[in-house]
Each structure stands twice: as structure tokens, then as C-alpha cells.
Design a protein around this motif. Structure first.
Motif, PDB file in Angstrom:
ATOM      1  N   HIS A  53       0.650  -1.261   0.065  1.00 46.78           N
ATOM      2  CA  HIS A  53      -0.235  -0.089   0.366  1.00 46.78           C
ATOM      3  C   HIS A  53       0.574   0.900  -0.024  1.00 46.78           C
ATOM      4  O   HIS A  53       0.332   2.005  -0.231  1.00 46.78           O
ATOM      5  N   HIS A 141       2.798   9.898   4.404  1.00 47.03           N
ATOM      6  CA  HIS A 141       2.071   9.285   4.550  1.00 47.03           C
ATOM      7  C   HIS A 141       2.545   7.820   5.147  1.00 47.03           C
ATOM      8  O   HIS A 141       2.585   7.030   5.993  1.00 47.03           O
ATOM      9  N   HIS A 145       2.463   5.771   8.574  1.00 50.12           N
ATOM     10  CA  HIS A 145       1.889   3.891   8.281  1.00 50.12           C
ATOM     11  C   HIS A 145       3.008   2.956   8.525  1.00 50.12           C
ATOM     12  O   HIS A 145       2.752   2.230   9.501  1.00 50.12           O
TER      13      HIS A 145
HETATM   14 FE   LIG Z   1      -2.250   4.752   3.736  1.00 48.97          FE
END
Ligand SMILES: [Fe+2]
Length: 405
Positions: A53, A141, A145
Motif C-alpha cells: 500500500h 503517509h 504507516h
Molecule cells: Fe494509507
């Protein structure tokens, strides 16, 4: 010289992208393929999903959107979309295996750097590119994560932390009053127009606050033990009886006595709220929290993961806020009394799924970042949110009250 300045900004971005990736890979380096694929909790993705991701989100923004190029693996996008695929389902998706994900991450990164070399970041009206916004967003981001990955790593038995830097253990613990006052008046809330911040931190505005008091430090395990003894409240997540009436912390497969001097962590909003009422106090509103955090130092705070745990309550006093409150940044996220609502004049940017879809009374705001938060992510205006029942996040709290108590 403008040309030189642009080059410097791009070099700095490339270097920071590299540093972010190094940390991501360092966190999973000690794990087997089985660990990466394993579903530990319906609340958390298997780590292999996070890795794919992170790269897929980078490809979407920095290669497809900014670079107007086709994706390397167009078929993957829908499996790595965080909104389309709730965490409890991510263990069943036909996603990249451990052997496939590294080449994909590297391939995307190569193209990201190609696009970065071509893109115009200074002489542009595009809000996505101006001041490198989209690159800051992607860095944040990946950093964020890493924190959710660390939430999962708490459950991995015998997880060997990659490179502990000694962490916060050596910090001197300050003494002081239980609570500090914050004077009535106008306080600046939110993030200014310049520099990177999320849409939910804007627009900046002033809030007129009554005077209030706030705990000088986060609530400790010791205080929480008293609350448990008095009310029969449940222990925090990852606590277990030691067989002799005491408690052990069991995160990351370690079994260590609970240290009463450290901030309590892994408690829900409901538990924090119940504690505050038991103590004759209340949780601060998020605006009160932000006012009390004015002047807090992110440099002198227990952030950035490699300490792999909290510092004692009262540590990092040289990073204290102007109010005298310590550890407003770092150690534990702090639950506030506030629902996650938009500031007046809010505008979703660059996509509504980041904040807007979560606004409303279902989510409570947390502030300040935790030991597991990367330093570059956090600022006093940063708003985190979660469901009030959640405990897998690195959340503690401190209390407020209208008077000295
Ligand atoms: Fe994300």
C-alpha cells in the motif's frame, strides 16, 4: 539563485523519501515471510499489505497523478485502496507476496525520482505541487504507516527491535506541581497557510478560552493502578497479571513489570474519560490541549520510534510548553474530550477521504504524537482521531479541570 534553490529542494525531498523507506524496511527486517503475511488482529492489516500500500499510494500520487504515467501494475490499485478494503479483509486480498513487494517498491521509487527530476515545484500555481505539497503528503503517509506497523509489531512475539538508540531511558525526570494553569484569553489554533499541514488543521483561527488547569504530565501507570484498584476498571491492553498481585507488560513478546512512573498507554477514550471523572477532573477539549501545548518542542520529546517505548512521566522537561506542561509532544497520544469536527471554513484537500469522511461524533480527537510517531509528522496543530473504544493505538491521556482541583 532560483535554479539552485529548486535543485536543493528536490535533493532534500529525494533524500527524505530515501530515509522514510529505510525506516519502513528496518522495522520489518527482523520478520519472516510468515510474520509479514500473518493476520494478528481484525483491527490491523498484515504487514505485507502495508508495504504494498505504501508503494501503491506513492505510485498513485507521485507517478500517475504528478507524472501522468501509467502504473506499473494497474491491476493492484483496488486491493491497496484503504477505503475500499477495510483492515479486517486485507489478509484475504490477492496482493503481492513478500518476494514480489520489494521489486514493486523499488520500481515505483525509481519512477518517482524520474518524475521528481522533471516536475516544477516553485514556479507553479498547482496547489498539489507548490512548495512540494504532494511530496510532503507522501512522506507523512509513509511515516504514519510506520506507526500503524508498530501497532501490529506490539503483537509479534519475540520481535527484535532493529536498532534501539538507547531511547528515552536516560532522560532526567522533572518534579513539579500536579497541574499547571493556562490563562483565559485568545489562543491561535490550527496550522498557518504556509508549510505542510493536513486539511483538517486549517484554517487557523483564534479561540477564546476560559482559564483552566491541565496535568503537568500524562497520567501514569501508578495513578491508573489506583484507579483500577478503586473501581475494578480493566487493565490497559498488553497487561497481564504476574501471579503475585502485580502487573506485567507483554508487548512485543517481552514480559516486564509495569513501571508506575511511566505514562499509561493503550487505553480507550472511555477508560480515559472514566479515569478523569474518578479523579474529579475531565479530559481537555482539543483547543485547550493545543493552547496548553504552545511552545512545546518536538526536538526535545520522545518521538521517532527507536526508543521502542515511553519515557517516565516528567522526562524531557526542557521541551516543556510555555504553560509548563511536559511531554505534550511524544510518548503517548492524548485523548481529548472533542469529537473530530471540521474547523469553520474547512476545505477538503487534496482528497475528501483523508479527513472529511471521518468527521462527526463517532471519532474522538487525539493530540501530540507518541513514541511510535516519526518526529517529522508531529506538530501541536496535528489532529489524529479514532473510535473511542480503540486501544491498539499508542494512546494515553492527561486531565484538565476548571480550577486547581
Ligand atoms: Fe494509507
Amino acid at each position: 539563485m532560483a535554479g539552485q534553490r529548486i535543485q536543493t529542494r528536490k535533493d532534500a525531498i529525494a533524500e527524505r523519501l530515501g530515509e522514510a523507506r529505510e525506516r519502513t524496511l528496518a522495522l520489518v527486517e527482523p520478520l519472516s515471510e510468515e510474520d509479514l503475511n500473518r493476520v494478528y488482529s481484525p483491527l490491523l492489516s498484515p504487514l505485507i499489505w502495508d508495504l504494498g500500500h505504501i508503494a501503491n499510494f506513492e505510485e498513485l500520487w507521485l507517478v500517475q497523478t504528478v507524472g501522468e504515467r501509467e502504473p506499473l501494475r494497474g491491476d493492484l490499485g483496488r486491493f491497496y485502496d484503504a477505503i475500499e478494503n477495510p483492515r479486517r479483509t486485507r489478509g484475504e486480498l490477492p496482493i503481492l507476496s513478500a518476494a514480489e513487494v520489494r521489486p514493486y517498491m523499488d520500481g515505483v521509487r525509481e519512477r518517482t525520482l524520474e518524475v521528481l527530476a522533471e516536475v516544477e515545484l516553485d514556479e507553479t500555481e498547482d496547489p498539489l505541487l507548490r512548495e512540494g505539497f504532494v511530496y510532503e503528503m507522501l512522506l507523512a503517509h509513509e511515516h504514519q504507516h510506520n506507526e500503524t506497523m508498530l501497532q501490529l509489531l506490539q503483537m509479534v512475539d519475540r520481535y527484535e527491535a532493529p536498532e534501539e538508540d538507547g531511547g528515552p531511558a536516560g532522560e532526567t525526570v522533572s518534579a513539579g506541581p500536579e497541574m499547571v494553569p493556562v490563562a483565559a484569553g485568545e489562543h491561535l489554533i490550527g496550522a498557518p497557510e504556509e508549510g505542510f499541514a493536513y486539511d483538517n488543521e486549517r484554517p487557523a483561527h483564534t479561540a477564546e478560552l476560559e482559564s483552566f488547569w491541565i496535568d503537568r504530565t500524562p497520567v501514569t501507570n501508578g495513578a491508573y493502578l489506583e484507579f483500577m484498584a478503586d473501581t475494578g476498571a480493566q487493565p490497559p491492553l498488553y497487561w497481564e497479571r504476574d501471579g503475585e498481585g502485580g502487573w506485567l507488560r507483554t508487548a512485543m513478546g517481552r514480559r516486564e513489570p509495569v513501571d508506575p512512573a511511566h505514562p499509561v498507554i493503550h487505553v480507550s477514550w472511555h477508560e480515559a474519560d472514566a479515569f478523569a471523572r474518578w479523579a474529579g477532573k475531565r479530559l481537555p477539549s482539543e483547543r485547550e490541549w493545543e493552547a496548553a501545548a504552545e511552545g512545546a518542542s518536538g526536538e526535545r520529546a520522545n518521538l521517532d520510534q527507536l526508543g521502542f517505548g515511553t519515557a517516565a512521566a516528567g522526562a524531557y522537561a526542557d521541551g516543556a510548553a510555555d504553560s509548563g506542561a511536559v511531554q505534550m509532544l511524544g510518548d503517548v497520544w492524548e485523548w481529548t474530550a472533542s469529537d473530530f469536527e471540521p474547523y469553520q471554513g474547512f476545505r477538503a484537500f487534496p482528497y475528501p477521504e483523508y479527513s472529511q469522511e471521518f468527521f462527526g461524533p463517532d471519532h474522538k480527537v487525539l493530540r501530540g504524537g507518541a513514541w511510535a510517531t516519526r518526529r517529522a509528522v508531529i506538530r501541536t496543530s496535528f489532529r489524529n482521531w479514532d473510535l473511542p473504544v480503540r486501544r491498539q493505538i499508542f494512546a494515553g491521556f492527561r486531565c484538565a479541570s476548571d480550577d486547581a482541583g
